[in-house]
Design a protein around this motif. Structure first.
Motif, PDB file in Angstrom:
ATOM      1  N   ASN A  55       0.853  -1.177   0.000  1.00 49.44           N
ATOM      2  CA  ASN A  55       0.000   0.000   0.000  1.00 49.44           C
ATOM      3  C   ASN A  55       0.899   1.242   0.000  1.00 49.44           C
ATOM      4  N   ALA A  56       0.317   2.396   0.164  1.00 49.57           N
ATOM      5  CA  ALA A  56       1.101   3.629   0.101  1.00 49.57           C
ATOM      6  C   ALA A  56       2.275   3.622   1.079  1.00 49.57           C
ATOM      7  N   THR A  57       2.005   3.320   2.354  1.00 47.91           N
ATOM      8  CA  THR A  57       3.054   3.378   3.373  1.00 47.91           C
ATOM      9  C   THR A  57       3.120   2.120   4.249  1.00 47.91           C
ATOM     10  N   TYR A  58       2.396   1.077   3.890  1.00 53.81           N
ATOM     11  CA  TYR A  58       2.385  -0.142   4.703  1.00 53.81           C
ATOM     12  C   TYR A  58       2.117  -1.347   3.806  1.00 53.81           C
ATOM     13  N   ILE A  59       2.373  -2.532   4.351  1.00 55.59           N
ATOM     14  CA  ILE A  59       2.190  -3.780   3.606  1.00 55.59           C
ATOM     15  C   ILE A  59       1.117  -4.612   4.287  1.00 55.59           C
ATOM     16  N   ASP A  60       0.160  -5.066   3.508  1.00 56.40           N
ATOM     17  CA  ASP A  60      -0.891  -5.949   4.002  1.00 56.40           C
ATOM     18  C   ASP A  60      -0.608  -7.390   3.594  1.00 56.40           C
ATOM     19  N   ARG A  61      -1.138  -8.322   4.401  1.00 58.15           N
ATOM     20  CA  ARG A  61      -1.115  -9.743   4.058  1.00 58.15           C
ATOM     21  C   ARG A  61      -2.562 -10.197   3.875  1.00 58.15           C
ATOM     22  N   VAL A  62      -2.818 -10.875   2.751  1.00 57.34           N
ATOM     23  CA  VAL A  62      -4.166 -11.333   2.440  1.00 57.34           C
ATOM     24  C   VAL A  62      -4.150 -12.857   2.334  1.00 57.34           C
ATOM     25  N   THR A  63      -4.958 -13.528   3.142  1.00 59.70           N
ATOM     26  CA  THR A  63      -5.016 -14.982   3.115  1.00 59.70           C
ATOM     27  C   THR A  63      -5.689 -15.455   1.828  1.00 59.70           C
ATOM     28  N   PRO A  64      -5.564 -16.753   1.499  1.00 56.43           N
ATOM     29  CA  PRO A  64      -6.244 -17.272   0.311  1.00 56.43           C
ATOM     30  C   PRO A  64      -7.749 -17.041   0.341  1.00 56.43           C
ATOM     31  N   GLY A  65      -8.309 -16.886   1.543  1.00 56.87           N
ATOM     32  CA  GLY A  65      -9.737 -16.627   1.672  1.00 56.87           C
ATOM     33  C   GLY A  65     -10.115 -15.167   1.571  1.00 56.87           C
ATOM     34  N   GLY A  66      -9.117 -14.274   1.464  1.00 57.33           N
ATOM     35  CA  GLY A  66      -9.392 -12.853   1.289  1.00 57.33           C
ATOM     36  C   GLY A  66      -9.360 -12.028   2.555  1.00 57.33           C
ATOM     37  N   ALA A  67      -8.943 -12.620   3.677  1.00 55.61           N
ATOM     38  CA  ALA A  67      -8.865 -11.861   4.931  1.00 55.61           C
ATOM     39  C   ALA A  67      -7.611 -10.991   4.928  1.00 55.61           C
ATOM     40  N   VAL A  68      -7.782  -9.696   5.224  1.00 58.80           N
ATOM     41  CA  VAL A  68      -6.689  -8.725   5.141  1.00 58.80           C
ATOM     42  C   VAL A  68      -6.202  -8.345   6.533  1.00 58.80           C
ATOM     43  N   SER A  69      -4.870  -8.328   6.715  1.00 55.63           N
ATOM     44  CA  SER A  69      -4.288  -7.849   7.963  1.00 55.63           C
ATOM     45  C   SER A  69      -2.995  -7.095   7.645  1.00 55.63           C
ATOM     46  N   THR A  70      -2.593  -6.209   8.536  1.00 52.83           N
ATOM     47  CA  THR A  70      -1.371  -5.429   8.326  1.00 52.83           C
ATOM     48  C   THR A  70      -0.158  -6.259   8.692  1.00 52.83           C
ATOM     49  N   PHE A  71       0.861  -6.265   7.803  1.00 47.07           N
ATOM     50  CA  PHE A  71       2.073  -7.066   8.019  1.00 47.07           C
ATOM     51  C   PHE A  71       3.251  -6.196   8.445  1.00 47.07           C
ATOM     52  N   ALA A  72       3.433  -5.044   7.814  1.00 43.77           N
ATOM     53  CA  ALA A  72       4.556  -4.166   8.149  1.00 43.77           C
ATOM     54  C   ALA A  72       4.184  -2.717   7.854  1.00 43.77           C
ATOM     55  N   THR A  73       4.725  -1.799   8.633  1.00 44.44           N
ATOM     56  CA  THR A  73       4.405  -0.370   8.486  1.00 44.44           C
ATOM     57  C   THR A  73       5.685   0.467   8.481  1.00 44.44           C
ATOM     58  N   GLY A  74       5.511   1.806   8.292  1.00 40.42           N
ATOM     59  CA  GLY A  74       6.617   2.724   8.428  1.00 40.42           C
ATOM     60  C   GLY A  74       7.414   2.976   7.170  1.00 40.42           C
ATOM     61  N   PHE A  75       6.771   2.925   6.008  1.00 43.48           N
ATOM     62  CA  PHE A  75       7.447   3.199   4.738  1.00 43.48           C
ATOM     63  C   PHE A  75       7.050   4.589   4.231  1.00 43.48           C
ATOM     64  N   ASP A  76       7.793   5.094   3.250  1.00 43.89           N
ATOM     65  CA  ASP A  76       7.499   6.410   2.700  1.00 43.89           C
ATOM     66  C   ASP A  76       6.537   6.341   1.520  1.00 43.89           C
ATOM     67  N   ALA A  77       6.876   5.542   0.515  1.00 39.40           N
ATOM     68  CA  ALA A  77       6.012   5.380  -0.665  1.00 39.40           C
ATOM     69  C   ALA A  77       6.412   4.084  -1.354  1.00 39.40           C
ATOM     70  N   LEU A  78       5.623   3.044  -1.143  1.00 43.22           N
ATOM     71  CA  LEU A  78       5.988   1.707  -1.596  1.00 43.22           C
ATOM     72  C   LEU A  78       5.671   1.458  -3.064  1.00 43.22           C
ATOM     73  N   ALA A  79       6.444   0.556  -3.662  1.00 44.00           N
ATOM     74  CA  ALA A  79       6.194   0.124  -5.045  1.00 44.00           C
ATOM     75  C   ALA A  79       6.251  -1.410  -5.091  1.00 44.00           C
TER      76      ALA A  79
END
Length: 300
Positions: A117-141
């Motif tokens: 995402n813009a400043t953080y990374i999400d983890r999505v399970t095969p079933g579509g459940a979303v949770s935050t995995f890592a934070t504290g970035f400036d602008a992710l690609a």
């Protein structure tokens, strides 16, 4: 009744057939390259010969691409704040929503999808459940996993590459880039980085974090992907094309693409379990005594 010798022959032949007849065989299959087109909101398909055809459209501003183990393609839509799932026949459904300007995508070995995402990374399970995995970035690609399960993230805003362990511990892996965008691992385990600038190089990083220039002056490279033969492909935003780099020389692979961005190769298919040449004859010879015994039994 069948004799004891017959049953011994059955057991021996079955064992021989089980160990010698069936062997996995994977044929050589040409890979297909997929590319997102920001201006058209589409994902295009590029054949092994460089022919570009539309695959799916109406995805907002599609960016990151990733394939799951079943051959489904996942597409991050920057403006829709969502990830779409596209089946091999082009059927589109929304897989995850509630994101924030998603870009890079990557699957781990367990089938979980990671979203930059813009400043953080999400983890999505095969079933579509979303949770935050890592934070504290400036602008992710871009995102990419190494063979040990560590996740790497291109932080375009910080001109650096971050490394995140499977437990979520974050560290700076390498610095000194210019708007690093898509990243990908090469056949030897080195990480490759596309720097978006007029003469932004494609850099190569060893597992120890040593940075060298792999290819100079590619003109605004964005997407990166390796084919099964070890050739590197990059998307050229300015000229609307995809280039192929072999032994340090770049050639135009495909053109006429409006604002090409992320790249991904469709995984090579496998034929599964098959008979190796000669194994069928060997299995037949193993069963020959059984056939002969049955014929003798019936002739009595």
């Amino acid at each position: 009744m069948f004799s004891a010798l017959y049953y011994r022959r059955v057991a021996v032949a079955a064992a021989l057939a089980g160990t010698l007849a069936l062997t996995p065989v994977t044929p050589a299959i040409a890979q297909t390259l997929y590319v997102t087109s920001l201006n058209t909101g589409a994902v295009d398909k590029v054949s092994a010969g460089g022919v570009v055809t539309p695959f799916v459209g109406s995805l907002g501003e599609p960016e990151g691409l990733a394939f799951d183990s079943a051959g489904n393609l996942y597409v991050a839509s920057y403006t829709a704040d969502a990830v779409f799932k596209v089946t091999p026949v082009g059927s589109v459904s929304k897989f995850a929503s509630g994101l924030t300007n998603p870009s890079g995508l990557a699957f781990d070995s367990a089938g979980n999808l990671y979203v930059a995402n813009a400043t953080y990374i999400d983890r999505v399970t095969p079933g579509g459940a979303v949770s935050t995995f890592a934070t504290g970035f400036d602008a992710l690609a871009g995102l990419a996993f190494d063979s040990s399960g560590n996740l790497y993230a291109a932080d375009e805003g910080a001109d650096s590459i971050a490394k995140i362990t499977s437990s979520g511990t974050k560290s700076t892996f390498a610095t000194g880039f210019t708007n690093p965008f898509e990243i990908t691992f090469g056949p030897a385990g080195n990480l490759y980085v596309a720097n978006i600038s007029s003469d932004g190089p494609i850099d190569e990083i060893t597992p120890g974090g040593v940075v060298t220039t792999f290819f100079s002056n590619p003109s605004y490279p964005e997407g990166l992907a390796f084919d099964s033969s070890g050739n590197l492909y990059y998307s050229d935003e300015v000229f609307g094309q995809i280039a192929k780099v072999t032994n340090g020389t770049a050639t135009t692979f495909a053109g006429g693409i409006s604002d090409p961005s992320f790249l991904a190769f469709q995984p090579t298919a496998s034929a599964g379990t098959a008979l190796e040449p000669g194994s069928l004859a060997l299995a037949a010879s193993a069963f020959a005594p059984i056939v002969a015994a049955v014929r003798r039994h019936r002739a009595r």
